[in-house]
Structure formats: C-alpha cells, structure tokens
Design an enzyme around this catalytic site. Structure first.
Site, short mmCIF file in Angstrom:
data_model
loop_
_atom_site.label_atom_id
_atom_site.label_comp_id
_atom_site.label_asym_id
_atom_site.label_seq_id
_atom_site.Cartn_x
_atom_site.Cartn_y
_atom_site.Cartn_z
N ASN A 10 1.00 -1.32 -0.12
CA ASN A 10 -0.02 0.05 -0.25
C ASN A 10 0.90 1.47 0.02
OD1 ASN A 10 -1.95 1.93 0.44
ND2 ASN A 10 -2.43 1.39 2.39
N TRP A 11 0.96 1.88 -1.23
CA TRP A 11 1.92 3.07 -1.39
C TRP A 11 1.20 4.29 -0.61
CZ3 TRP A 11 3.96 2.69 -7.11
CH2 TRP A 11 4.77 1.78 -7.40
N LYS A 12 -0.04 4.29 -0.35
CA LYS A 12 -0.59 5.53 0.15
C LYS A 12 -0.48 6.60 -0.85
CE LYS A 12 -0.47 3.50 4.63
NZ LYS A 12 -0.09 3.62 6.25
N HIS A 101 -9.48 1.78 5.11
CA HIS A 101 -8.31 2.03 5.89
C HIS A 101 -8.68 3.10 6.99
CE1 HIS A 101 -4.26 2.95 6.78
NE2 HIS A 101 -3.91 1.95 6.26
N GLU A 150 -5.61 -4.19 10.98
CA GLU A 150 -4.57 -3.24 11.20
C GLU A 150 -4.92 -2.23 12.18
OE1 GLU A 150 -2.69 -2.32 6.98
OE2 GLU A 150 -4.13 -0.85 7.30
N SER A 187 3.24 -1.97 10.43
CA SER A 187 4.63 -2.09 10.98
C SER A 187 5.27 -3.49 10.39
CB SER A 187 5.00 -1.56 12.20
OG SER A 187 4.58 -0.30 12.35
P1 PGA Z 1 2.74 0.41 7.78
O1 PGA Z 1 1.37 0.68 7.32
O2 PGA Z 1 3.40 -0.86 7.27
O3 PGA Z 1 3.44 1.64 7.45
O4 PGA Z 1 2.70 0.33 9.31
C1 PGA Z 1 0.59 -0.32 7.02
C2 PGA Z 1 -0.85 0.00 6.36
O5 PGA Z 1 -1.40 1.14 6.85
O6 PGA Z 1 -1.34 -0.42 5.55
#
Ligand code: PGA
Length: 224
Positions: A10-12, A101, A150, A187
C-alpha cells in the site's frame, strides 16, 4: 491446504509516475537476481490513482506476475460526483480495492455506512475489496472475502501487534464472517513478516512504509 498467500503493498499518497516506473524496474530486477518465485502467493500493489495506469503498463512490459489494487473507490456510480473515481474506472486498471483503511476513516471522515456503499460499488463492478478492520469489533460488510486487520497503534509506528494477538483476531473474524483471507497490517518488515505468516489463521500481510522501497518489499516476500 493452506490459502494462497496475499502480500499487498500500500503506497498510500506516495510516488510520481517516474518513481512508479523506477520501483517496478528495480522490483523486477531484484526479483530476477534473487530468484524469488511468486508461485503460491499473490503480490498486489496499490499505487495512487495517478500511477495505476502506468504501473500496469510497466508491469506488462516487464512481464511481472503482480496484480493491482486501488486505495479507494467512490461510493457512487459514474456521474456528477466531482473528484470521485468510480468502480468502472478502477476496473480498467485493477482487480482489487482497499476499503476502510483507518487513515480514510480518521482523516476523511469515512463512516461504516459510507464504507458499506463503497463495498457495494466494488462488488458491483467486479472488484475484490480488501476491507480493513481496526479490531475484531469493526463491522465487516456483506460480500467481503478478504479482511486486513490493522490496529491503528501499529500503523507506521514501528510497533506491530503480536502475531498471537493478530492470529486471535483473525480466528474471531473468520468465525463470525464468511471470509477466506485475513491479512495482518501495521509495521510489517522483512524481519517480522515470518512471525505473522507462521500463524495458522493469517493468510498474508498489508505493507505500508516498507513497501515504498522495492528491495525492502522483496525482502518481505522472500521471508514471508
Ligand atoms: P505500515 O502501514 O506498514 O507503514 O505500518 C500499513 C498500512 O497502513 O497499510
């Protein structure tokens, strides 16, 4: 038989088109160099909308066996909804869509009711939703087959949940709903991915920060 593993990047809100091309190129090179096989697992990359089309094009040229997801979907059909990207448009480039999300809930005020509409739109257009839950009590809309657990305290903090707790949440969610996959997100790194993947009820991971670097994401795939 064990479920097909899903490893989602997930590149956001990151990466330009040039950066997308570089990522895919480096990912492909790293994959070949390390002879990492993608059999028995599905790699899904979720770039921003602006990169989806080019990402798909580059992956085709590189003959990369990966799939794509959008990070959001309009709760409406096509029409007069300024700024919204609808399921019919997404379906041109992706087979999956991340919905619910915690960043969308927190920063964009998305409610359970709106998320239900988004899920309905995804299903209407033949997209597979990857539905995020924050804990075992987050309602999961009808028709969901893939859930990503999550916990917000684990996202981007370097403070992942314990694999045991994540597995317990996965068991409860699978008991309650008719879903095939529970992914863990928060994480995830190349160092800790195996501890989650070893859990019997966890079928994959959703990776944010560590997926921005193709080599770090490859390490996750390798160690999963
Ligand atoms: P992260 O994000 O791996 O940077 O903790 C996970 C996510 O929000 O999908």
């Amino acid at each position: 038989m064990r479920n097909l593993e899903l490893l989602v990047a997930n590149w956001k809100s990151n990466k330009t088109i040039d950066e997308t091309e570089t990522w895919l190129h480096d990912f492909s090179e790293g994959l070949n160099k390390a002879s990492i096989g993608l059999e028995d697992r599905r790699i899904i990359v979720a770039p921003p909308f602006t990169s989806l089309e080019h990402a798909r094009y580059c992956a085709g040229n590189l003959k990369l066996a990966i799939e794509f997801a959008a990070q959001d979907i309009s709760p409406f059909i096509e029409g007069a909804y300024t700024g919204a990207v609808n399921g019919k448009q997404i379906k041109e480039f992706a087979n999956y869509v991340i919905i619910g999300h915690s960043e969308r809930r927190r920063e964009f005020g998305e409610t359970d009711e709106m998320l239900e509409k988004k899920v309905a739109m995804a299903l209407h257009f033949g997209l597979t939703p990857i539905f995020c839950i924050q804990n075992e009590n987050t309602p999961v809309p009808q028709g969901i087959k893939i859930v990503a657990y999550e916990p917000p305290s684990a996202i981007g903090t370097g403070n992942p949940d314990t694999p045991e707790n994540a597995n317990n949440v996965a068991i409860k969610v699978k008991d309650r709903y008719d879903i095939t996959h529970v992914l863990y997100g928060g994480s995830v790194t190349g160092q800790n991915v195996a501890s989650f993947m070893q859990m019997p009820s966890i079928d994959g991971v959703l990776v944010g920060g560590a997926s921005l670097d193709p080599l770090k994401f490859l390490e996750i795939i390798k160690n999963a």
